[in-house]
Design a protein around this motif. Structure first.
Motif, PDB file in Angstrom:
ATOM      1  N   ASN A  16      21.142  23.590   8.108  1.00  0.00           N
ATOM      2  CA  ASN A  16      19.754  23.862   8.457  1.00  0.00           C
ATOM      3  C   ASN A  16      19.445  23.210   9.791  1.00  0.00           C
ATOM      4  OD1 ASN A  16      17.035  24.305   8.623  1.00  0.00           O
ATOM      5  ND2 ASN A  16      16.500  23.270   6.726  1.00  0.00           N
TER       6      ASN A  16
ATOM      7  N   HIS B 277      17.810  28.393  18.097  1.00  0.00           N
ATOM      8  CA  HIS B 277      16.723  27.593  17.554  1.00  0.00           C
ATOM      9  C   HIS B 277      15.412  28.385  17.547  1.00  0.00           C
ATOM     10  CE1 HIS B 277      18.103  23.446  16.747  1.00  0.00           C
ATOM     11  NE2 HIS B 277      19.131  23.813  17.497  1.00  0.00           N
TER      12      HIS B 277
ATOM     13  N   HIS C 298      15.527  30.625  14.656  1.00  0.00           N
ATOM     14  CA  HIS C 298      15.817  29.946  13.389  1.00  0.00           C
ATOM     15  C   HIS C 298      17.191  30.329  12.858  1.00  0.00           C
ATOM     16  CE1 HIS C 298      11.307  29.041  12.384  1.00  0.00           C
ATOM     17  NE2 HIS C 298      11.661  28.694  13.612  1.00  0.00           N
TER      18      HIS C 298
ATOM     19  N   VAL D 123      16.763  24.028  11.637  1.00  0.00           N
ATOM     20  CA  VAL D 123      15.373  24.284  11.995  1.00  0.00           C
ATOM     21  C   VAL D 123      14.506  23.041  11.852  1.00  0.00           C
ATOM     22  CG1 VAL D 123      13.344  25.675  11.463  1.00  0.00           C
ATOM     23  CG2 VAL D 123      15.623  26.694  11.332  1.00  0.00           C
TER      24      VAL D 123
ATOM     25  N   GLY E 247       7.071  30.522  12.886  1.00  0.00           N
ATOM     26  CA  GLY E 247       7.981  31.487  12.308  1.00  0.00           C
ATOM     27  C   GLY E 247       7.488  32.908  12.473  1.00  0.00           C
TER      28      GLY E 247
END
Length: 322
Positions: free
Chosen positions: A72, A62, A65, A74, A5
């Motif tokens: 969701n 993707h 994110h 991710v 991330g």
């Protein structure tokens, strides 16, 4: 070490060497021009060569994110709840996000080390809840060769199949491929997908596809790839089939493009055209055939009947008229 991330947040996007805003939604990504989309993907270290526009849009989302379905997108974990993977193996599996798989080295056509893949195991995987594709039921998979997945195989929609043995992994191996859309000749809609297999048993643990239901890890495209692998491995082949060239595939440009003519009456059909006001069936006859007198017309009819009666006179065929 930075997390995935943190790395994604550090991506900076530029167009013509000028910084631009980071896309904040799937809608933002889809609104990018194709050249800007390519620039954004390269900035995010996404391989763009040979990948369709739609696939690039999903892969970029993707990487950033961003949800492509409103949920969701991710989290990426094993599809089967009873996957029997320990904590270490599960953590390793979670690394196989689409952009990570795409960036891997070591892809090959050689499958001499691929495990046996059982059709029964594939069916169990496709039927597993909670993300079951409505196309996959116990009844439909009993005759799976009539399913949408097998239709992709019959139409040779699955291509660019590659295998990665993941030499550093003790548990997993990967197969990636692309799938042409079944209802369109639009190359921008070609699907990109991959499956994660057990290196020893060939059991599928999970998959990904850029299609609308690819998040469920068991769409018709994933099913097609798995069934295709079953056939290839069962045949004893040591190499995946070469990708067909564009001249080997049914020409997408031969697909119907819609009617561009309008129906007209037979008498209004143009037989031949020497100018914009070409002759029709009605005036063609009057222009070319001379007007015959009743006697001449009668004689021509008699001659025609005589010719028809004598057509097979010297043949083993029966006479046309008796």
């Amino acid at each position: 070490m930075s997390s995935a991330g943190d790395i994604d947040k550090e991506i900076s996007f530029k167009v013509a060497d000028r910084p631009v805003k980071r896309p904040r939604s799937f809608k933002d990504v889809r609104s990018l021009s194709y050249s800007n989309l390519l620039s954004h993907c390269r900035a995010a270290n996404i391989i763009t060569k040979g990948i369709s526009r739609h696939a690039l849009e999903v892969l970029l989302c993707h990487k950033l994110h961003l949800s492509t379905t409103g949920g969701n997108d991710v989290v990426f974990g094993p599809k089967l709840e009873d996957h029997c993977l320990d904590a270490t193996e599960t953590k390793e599996f979670e690394r196989f996000t689409p952009t990570y798989v795409q960036s891997l080295q070591g892809w090959t056509k050689n499958i001499s080390s691929i495990p046996e893949i059982d059709v029964g195991t594939v069916k169990k995987y496709l039927l597993a809840s909670p993300s079951q594709d409505p196309d996959f039921t116990k009844a439909s998979l009993k005759r799976y060769k009539l399913s949408r997945s097998y239709e992709h195989i019959s139409a040779k929609n699955i291509h660019s199949v590659m295998y990665n043995s993941l030499t550093e992994s003790k548990t997993f191996c990967l197969v990636k491929a692309q799938c042409n859309p079944s209802q369109s000749g639009d190359s921008a809609r070609v699907k990109w997908l991959h499956v994660v297999l057990d290196k020893m048993t060939g059991e599928p643990y999970g998959a990904f596809c850029v299609c609308a239901v690819g998040k469920g890890q068991a769409c018709s495209h994933v099913g097609a790839l798995l069934f295709l692998l079953c056939e290839i491995v069962a045949s004893g082949a040591e190499n995946l089939p070469d990708d067909e060239s564009v001249t080997d595939v049914l020409c997408p440009w031969s697909l119907p493009k819609g009617a561009k003519v309008h129906p007209v009456k037979a008498e209004d059909v143009i037989v031949r055209s020497t100018d914009k006001q070409g002759p029709t069936v009605d005036n063609y006859t009057s222009q070319v055939a001379p007007e015959l007198s009743p006697d001449d017309n009668y004689q021509r009819i008699l001659q025609l009947l005589s010719d028809v009666r004598n057509a097979n006179s010297n043949s083993c065929m029966p006479a046309i008229l008796t």
